[in-house]
Design a protein around this motif. Sequence first.
Motif, PDB file in Angstrom:
ATOM      1  N   LEU A  55     110.495 -21.322 101.533  1.00 40.30           N
ATOM      2  CA  LEU A  55     109.120 -21.028 101.133  1.00 40.30           C
ATOM      3  C   LEU A  55     108.136 -21.486 102.204  1.00 40.30           C
ATOM      4  N   SER A  56     108.314 -22.689 102.715  1.00 38.19           N
ATOM      5  CA  SER A  56     107.424 -23.190 103.767  1.00 38.19           C
ATOM      6  C   SER A  56     107.531 -22.343 105.027  1.00 38.19           C
ATOM      7  N   ILE A  57     108.741 -21.999 105.412  1.00 34.80           N
ATOM      8  CA  ILE A  57     108.933 -21.173 106.608  1.00 34.80           C
ATOM      9  C   ILE A  57     108.295 -19.801 106.401  1.00 34.80           C
ATOM     10  N   GLY A  58     108.491 -19.233 105.206  1.00 33.00           N
ATOM     11  CA  GLY A  58     107.893 -17.929 104.900  1.00 33.00           C
ATOM     12  C   GLY A  58     106.373 -17.969 104.954  1.00 33.00           C
ATOM     13  N   ILE A  59     105.783 -19.028 104.423  1.00 31.23           N
ATOM     14  CA  ILE A  59     104.324 -19.154 104.440  1.00 31.23           C
ATOM     15  C   ILE A  59     103.829 -19.301 105.874  1.00 31.23           C
ATOM     16  N   ILE A  60     104.570 -20.039 106.692  1.00 28.31           N
ATOM     17  CA  ILE A  60     104.189 -20.180 108.108  1.00 28.31           C
ATOM     18  C   ILE A  60     104.232 -18.822 108.800  1.00 28.31           C
ATOM     19  N   ILE A  61     105.297 -18.071 108.591  1.00 24.48           N
ATOM     20  CA  ILE A  61     105.420 -16.747 109.227  1.00 24.48           C
ATOM     21  C   ILE A  61     104.324 -15.812 108.721  1.00 24.48           C
ATOM     22  N   LEU A  62     104.063 -15.838 107.418  1.00 25.19           N
ATOM     23  CA  LEU A  62     103.005 -15.009 106.851  1.00 25.19           C
ATOM     24  C   LEU A  62     101.643 -15.390 107.440  1.00 25.19           C
ATOM     25  N   THR A  63     101.383 -16.671 107.572  1.00 24.39           N
ATOM     26  CA  THR A  63     100.113 -17.132 108.141  1.00 24.39           C
ATOM     27  C   THR A  63      99.982 -16.710 109.600  1.00 24.39           C
ATOM     28  N   ILE A  64     101.067 -16.792 110.349  1.00 27.98           N
ATOM     29  CA  ILE A  64     101.051 -16.315 111.739  1.00 27.98           C
ATOM     30  C   ILE A  64     100.699 -14.828 111.770  1.00 27.98           C
ATOM     31  N   GLY A  65     101.299 -14.050 110.868  1.00 27.94           N
ATOM     32  CA  GLY A  65     101.002 -12.622 110.808  1.00 27.94           C
ATOM     33  C   GLY A  65      99.557 -12.340 110.462  1.00 27.94           C
ATOM     34  N   VAL A  66      98.981 -13.133 109.569  1.00 25.86           N
ATOM     35  CA  VAL A  66      97.588 -12.940 109.176  1.00 25.86           C
ATOM     36  C   VAL A  66      96.634 -13.352 110.296  1.00 25.86           C
ATOM     37  N   LEU A  67      96.966 -14.423 111.013  1.00 27.77           N
ATOM     38  CA  LEU A  67      96.087 -14.915 112.078  1.00 27.77           C
ATOM     39  C   LEU A  67      96.233 -14.149 113.400  1.00 27.77           C
ATOM     40  N   LYS A  74      92.063  -8.082 118.035  1.00 28.46           N
ATOM     41  CA  LYS A  74      91.906  -6.888 117.197  1.00 28.46           C
ATOM     42  C   LYS A  74      90.815  -7.115 116.149  1.00 28.46           C
ATOM     43  N   VAL A  75      90.682  -8.355 115.671  1.00 23.27           N
ATOM     44  CA  VAL A  75      89.654  -8.723 114.714  1.00 23.27           C
ATOM     45  C   VAL A  75      88.781  -9.786 115.361  1.00 23.27           C
ATOM     46  N   GLN A  76      87.484  -9.593 115.288  1.00 28.93           N
ATOM     47  CA  GLN A  76      86.541 -10.545 115.876  1.00 28.93           C
ATOM     48  C   GLN A  76      86.050 -11.518 114.802  1.00 28.93           C
ATOM     49  N   LEU A  77      85.880 -12.773 115.186  1.00 32.95           N
ATOM     50  CA  LEU A  77      85.290 -13.748 114.270  1.00 32.95           C
ATOM     51  C   LEU A  77      83.818 -13.420 114.074  1.00 32.95           C
ATOM     52  N   PRO A  78      83.339 -13.448 112.828  1.00 34.30           N
ATOM     53  CA  PRO A  78      81.906 -13.207 112.627  1.00 34.30           C
ATOM     54  C   PRO A  78      81.104 -14.428 113.060  1.00 34.30           C
ATOM     55  N   PRO A  79      79.856 -14.218 113.397  1.00 33.68           N
ATOM     56  CA  PRO A  79      78.996 -15.369 113.720  1.00 33.68           C
ATOM     57  C   PRO A  79      78.900 -16.303 112.508  1.00 33.68           C
ATOM     58  N   ILE A  80      78.729 -17.591 112.779  1.00 29.72           N
ATOM     59  CA  ILE A  80      78.669 -18.591 111.706  1.00 29.72           C
ATOM     60  C   ILE A  80      77.579 -18.240 110.696  1.00 29.72           C
ATOM     61  N   LYS A  88      79.686 -10.412 101.086  1.00 34.00           N
ATOM     62  CA  LYS A  88      81.107 -10.027 101.086  1.00 34.00           C
ATOM     63  C   LYS A  88      81.963 -11.122 101.728  1.00 34.00           C
ATOM     64  N   LEU A  89      81.474 -11.701 102.814  1.00 38.08           N
ATOM     65  CA  LEU A  89      82.211 -12.792 103.455  1.00 38.08           C
ATOM     66  C   LEU A  89      82.245 -14.029 102.565  1.00 38.08           C
ATOM     67  N   ILE A  90      81.128 -14.327 101.905  1.00 36.24           N
ATOM     68  CA  ILE A  90      81.098 -15.471 100.985  1.00 36.24           C
ATOM     69  C   ILE A  90      82.077 -15.237  99.840  1.00 36.24           C
ATOM     70  N   LEU A  91      82.067 -14.029  99.286  1.00 39.70           N
ATOM     71  CA  LEU A  91      83.007 -13.704  98.211  1.00 39.70           C
ATOM     72  C   LEU A  91      84.447 -13.788  98.702  1.00 39.70           C
TER      73      LEU A  91
END
Length: 154
Positions: A55-67, A74-80, A88-91
């Motif tokens: 489970l921990s390994i899977g969550i790490i791999i999933l998090t790597i895929g999301v990040l 490919k995805v830009q961080l929005p301004p603070i 929408k970002l707050i939600l």
Amino acid sequence: MFNFHFDSVAGLLLVLIALGVISHNNAITISACVLLIMQQTALSVYVPWIARNGLSIGIIILTIGVLSPLVSGKVQLPPILELVTNWKLILAIVVGIFVAWLGGKGVSLMTLQPTLITGLIIGTVIGVTFFKGIPVGPLIAAGVLALLLNVVEH
């Protein structure tokens, strides 16, 4: 090296493989195949390790895929400022917090009442196979179940 012994777990894995193939869901098919091979060979000695750490390994791999889209650009961080002014970002932040909390409740429930895992797995497989879901559902399903059981028990 390969001495097939059929038991209820092997039967369930075969059913999962069949459902994965029928629904074209590689995640279920590959996962069930790997576990069936491990169960039926000398690799079975590693199943407890996977049960403890998978489970921990899977969550790490999933998090790597999301990040990874952030890291690849490919995805830009929005301004603070947008993080605190765009509804929408707050939600999205609030929902992310809620789902992470819910997943934590799910892990606790699965630890305290492991017999419920079978039902969660069956429900997740049905959701993946017939409703085009993805198999990250057991943690959230367990979290929802924990909330429902908490309401029922108190």
